[in-house]
Design a protein around this motif. Structure first.
Motif, PDB file in Angstrom:
ATOM      1  N   ARG A 168     -14.053   5.190  17.587  1.00 31.82           N
ATOM      2  CA  ARG A 168     -13.283   4.248  16.770  1.00 31.82           C
ATOM      3  C   ARG A 168     -12.578   5.013  15.665  1.00 31.82           C
ATOM      4  O   ARG A 168     -13.152   5.925  15.060  1.00 31.82           O
ATOM      5  N   ILE A 169     -11.340   4.603  15.406  1.00 31.37           N
ATOM      6  CA  ILE A 169     -10.582   5.267  14.340  1.00 31.37           C
ATOM      7  C   ILE A 169     -11.148   4.839  12.995  1.00 31.37           C
ATOM      8  O   ILE A 169     -11.409   3.661  12.765  1.00 31.37           O
ATOM      9  N   GLN A 170     -11.353   5.816  12.108  1.00 31.24           N
ATOM     10  CA  GLN A 170     -11.877   5.482  10.787  1.00 31.24           C
ATOM     11  C   GLN A 170     -10.841   5.653   9.696  1.00 31.24           C
ATOM     12  O   GLN A 170     -10.832   4.917   8.734  1.00 31.24           O
ATOM     13  N   GLU A 171      -9.956   6.626   9.881  1.00 32.18           N
ATOM     14  CA  GLU A 171      -9.000   6.892   8.816  1.00 32.18           C
ATOM     15  C   GLU A 171      -7.826   7.681   9.379  1.00 32.18           C
ATOM     16  O   GLU A 171      -8.021   8.541  10.247  1.00 32.18           O
ATOM     17  N   ILE A 172      -6.639   7.375   8.879  1.00 31.56           N
ATOM     18  CA  ILE A 172      -5.466   8.157   9.290  1.00 31.56           C
ATOM     19  C   ILE A 172      -4.723   8.591   8.035  1.00 31.56           C
ATOM     20  O   ILE A 172      -4.422   7.770   7.170  1.00 31.56           O
ATOM     21  N   ASP A 173      -4.444   9.869   7.942  1.00 25.60           N
ATOM     22  CA  ASP A 173      -3.667  10.354   6.815  1.00 25.60           C
ATOM     23  C   ASP A 173      -2.191  10.353   7.226  1.00 25.60           C
ATOM     24  O   ASP A 173      -1.747  11.223   7.966  1.00 25.60           O
ATOM     25  N   GLY A 174      -1.452   9.379   6.709  1.00 29.76           N
ATOM     26  CA  GLY A 174      -0.059   9.232   7.139  1.00 29.76           C
ATOM     27  C   GLY A 174       0.936   9.969   6.252  1.00 29.76           C
ATOM     28  O   GLY A 174       2.142   9.947   6.519  1.00 29.76           O
ATOM     29  N   ALA A 175       0.441  10.657   5.208  1.00 32.17           N
ATOM     30  CA  ALA A 175       1.350  11.179   4.175  1.00 32.17           C
ATOM     31  C   ALA A 175       2.420  12.122   4.729  1.00 32.17           C
ATOM     32  O   ALA A 175       3.614  11.959   4.453  1.00 32.17           O
ATOM     33  N   ASP A 176       1.989  13.077   5.531  1.00 33.65           N
ATOM     34  CA  ASP A 176       2.932  14.075   6.042  1.00 33.65           C
ATOM     35  C   ASP A 176       4.010  13.403   6.898  1.00 33.65           C
ATOM     36  O   ASP A 176       5.210  13.694   6.777  1.00 33.65           O
ATOM     37  N   ILE A 177       3.554  12.483   7.756  1.00 32.51           N
ATOM     38  CA  ILE A 177       4.515  11.813   8.644  1.00 32.51           C
ATOM     39  C   ILE A 177       5.490  10.953   7.847  1.00 32.51           C
ATOM     40  O   ILE A 177       6.696  10.952   8.106  1.00 32.51           O
ATOM     41  N   VAL A 178       4.981  10.281   6.827  1.00 38.97           N
ATOM     42  CA  VAL A 178       5.864   9.447   6.002  1.00 38.97           C
ATOM     43  C   VAL A 178       6.936  10.324   5.338  1.00 38.97           C
ATOM     44  O   VAL A 178       8.132   9.992   5.348  1.00 38.97           O
ATOM     45  N   ASN A 179       6.519  11.468   4.795  1.00 38.79           N
ATOM     46  CA  ASN A 179       7.496  12.369   4.174  1.00 38.79           C
ATOM     47  C   ASN A 179       8.570  12.796   5.163  1.00 38.79           C
ATOM     48  O   ASN A 179       9.761  12.767   4.876  1.00 38.79           O
TER      49      ASN A 179
END
Ligand code: ADP
Ligand code: ASP
Ligand code: MG
Length: 424
Positions: free
Chosen positions: A119-130
């Motif tokens: 199960r997914i617990q956390e996704i760090d989207g910062a790099d993709i958003v930038n």
């Protein structure tokens, strides 16, 4: 300008021409000025092939046990998505679109330790958003993340849907479009009932039931995430011409919207019919009818990770003995019988019987909450066709009926038409 996550399933990326077609869908949204992240599945059939290799490896070596390391299963089966992500990035670059591929660990999509069904617990989207802000399209390998042990983990079959919705939630996307080989969610599987109707909208709760009761158009977990994080999710077709009129309509794209029930104006009593094949029934005969007998049966089964579904108990005339019948997935029957055998003394039954190849058909609709007689209609319709019912379970918004396998299609069609779901 909006932010859109587009997910493409196995048939949509089945070969290079299909991947080119997917790239055209992506280009349409990029050209409209949207920020886009794409989630891809493996080419259709690929994951099955990889799973087959993993299962055969111990046999080929002549191992005593058919079991294998689940972490290595994940290392193998996650590779299909890596291929399609790279290929789609190449196709996009060739169309002069700035794009790059991402594997789960690179983002990172963090999961729990349940290899094979993580199960997914956390996704760090910062790099993709930038990078999206700079005009780059992220092409993300679905179905995979990285576990706390720092190893690749896969999300269970059909898990790319869940990757897409989770990424959409993490990136705070305005929409998540699940592109597949049908043009939306239908009242039942359109491949077995040609009279099925496409739904313009379906409520989260209903989609959750449809998916858990066998409609594999969306993975169950993806619907849960969409509901919890309020992700605006559409199911639509990748097989239509990417540039056909209306395909880029932002507010009202072609397909089915999964949404809150208050968004649905005309709620029918029954919304859809789902079916699940490969169910098996196990009966324990002449059990002592005493407190603790259910715990003695279902405790050890749960500890062995056997998913028990419908449970029916009958009491004998004098109340001293009982029969317990329940269903498990066909693939788990042998394991279940073994566990029951090991606990025979503790449970105290006379004989155990089992039957495989059964099918569970389910009638689903939020409208059932406020309507009586929905179940009776199903029972009568099935009786009129001579279909015998082996077990029944109900909840507020669904009725599930267990029948013999060969009657599956007839039962689905019968229920579909008895609730007036057939298209005219
Ligand atoms: P993908 O590879 O794109 O993830 P899937 O095969 O997982 O696609 O899911 C799409 C399939 O789901 C359709 O081809 C259809 O046969 C099946 N399906 C089952 N029930 C339904 C339903 N109620 N509406 C639409 N499709 C359904
Ligand atoms: N490729 C994986 C599977 O076949 C994940 C997916 O397609 O959603 O299960
Ligand atoms: Mg799927």
């Amino acid at each position: 300008m909006a932010r859109i996550v587009m997910k493409f399933g196995g048939t949509s990326v089945a070969d290079l021409d299909r991947i080119k077609n997917v790239a055209r869908h992506v280009k349409r949204e990029v050209d409209a000025g949207h920020e886009v992240a794409v989630v891809v599945s493996a080419m259709s059939g690929k994951t099955n092939e990889l799973v087959g290799w993993v299962q055969n490896m111990p046999k080929v070596v002549g191992a005593n046990s058919p079991f294998y390391d689940a972490r290595e299963y994940d290392a193998v089966v996650a590779s299909g998505e890596q291929v399609t992500a790279g290929l789609l990035a190449i196709a996009l670059q060739a169309m002069d679109i700035n794009a790059r591929s991402w594997q789960g660990w690179q983002i990172a999509i963090r999961t729990d330790n349940a290899h094979g069904a993580a199960r997914i617990q956390e996704i760090d989207g910062a790099d993709i958003v930038n990078r999206m802000g700079e005009g780059q399209v992220a092409v993300i390998a679905g179905f995979q993340g990285i576990g706390p042990d720092n190893r690749i983990a896969t999300l269970g079959r059909g898990g790319s849907d869940t990757s897409a919705v989770a990424v959409a939630a993490a990136l705070k996307a305005d929409r998540c479009d699940i592109y597949t080989d049908v043009d939306g969610v239908y009242t039942t599987d359109p491949r077995i009932v040609p009279q099925a109707r496409r739904l313009k909208k379906i409520a989260f709760e209903e989609m959750l039931e449809m998916a858990s009761l066998g409609a594999k158009v969306l993975q169950v977990r993806s619907v849960e995430l969409a509901m919890v994080h309020k992700v605006r999710t559409f199911v639509r077709s990748s097989f239509e011409d990417p540039d056909a009129p209306g395909m880029g309509d932002f507010l009202n794209p072609p397909g089915t919207l999964i949404c809150d029930e208050d968004e649905i104006v005309e709620q029918e009593v029954v919304t859809g019919i789902a079916y699940a094949k490969d169910e098996a029934q196990i009966s324990l005969r002449r059990l002592a009818d005493r407190p603790g007998v259910s715990a003695a049966i279902f405790g050890p089964l749960a500890e062995s990770h056997i998913n028990v579904d419908m449970i029916v108990q009958n009491i004998s005339e004098d109340g001293s003995k009982t029969d317990m019948t329940f269903t498990v997935p066909s693939g788990d029957v042998d394991k279940a019988i073994k566990v029951l055998g090991e606990n025979k003394e503790k449970i105290g039954y006379d004989v155990v019987q089992n039957e495989s190849g059964l099918v569970k058909v389910s009638v689903i609709g939020i409208g059932m909450r406020s309507h009586a007689g929905v179940a009776a209609t199903a029972f009568k319709a099935l009786a009129d066709k001579g279909i015998n019912i082996k077990a029944i379970t109900t909840s507020e918004i669904k009725i599930s009926i267990l029948i013999d396998g060969p009657y599956a299609e007839l039962a689905v069609r019968t229920l579909h038409s008895c609730y007036g779901l057939d298209k005219n």
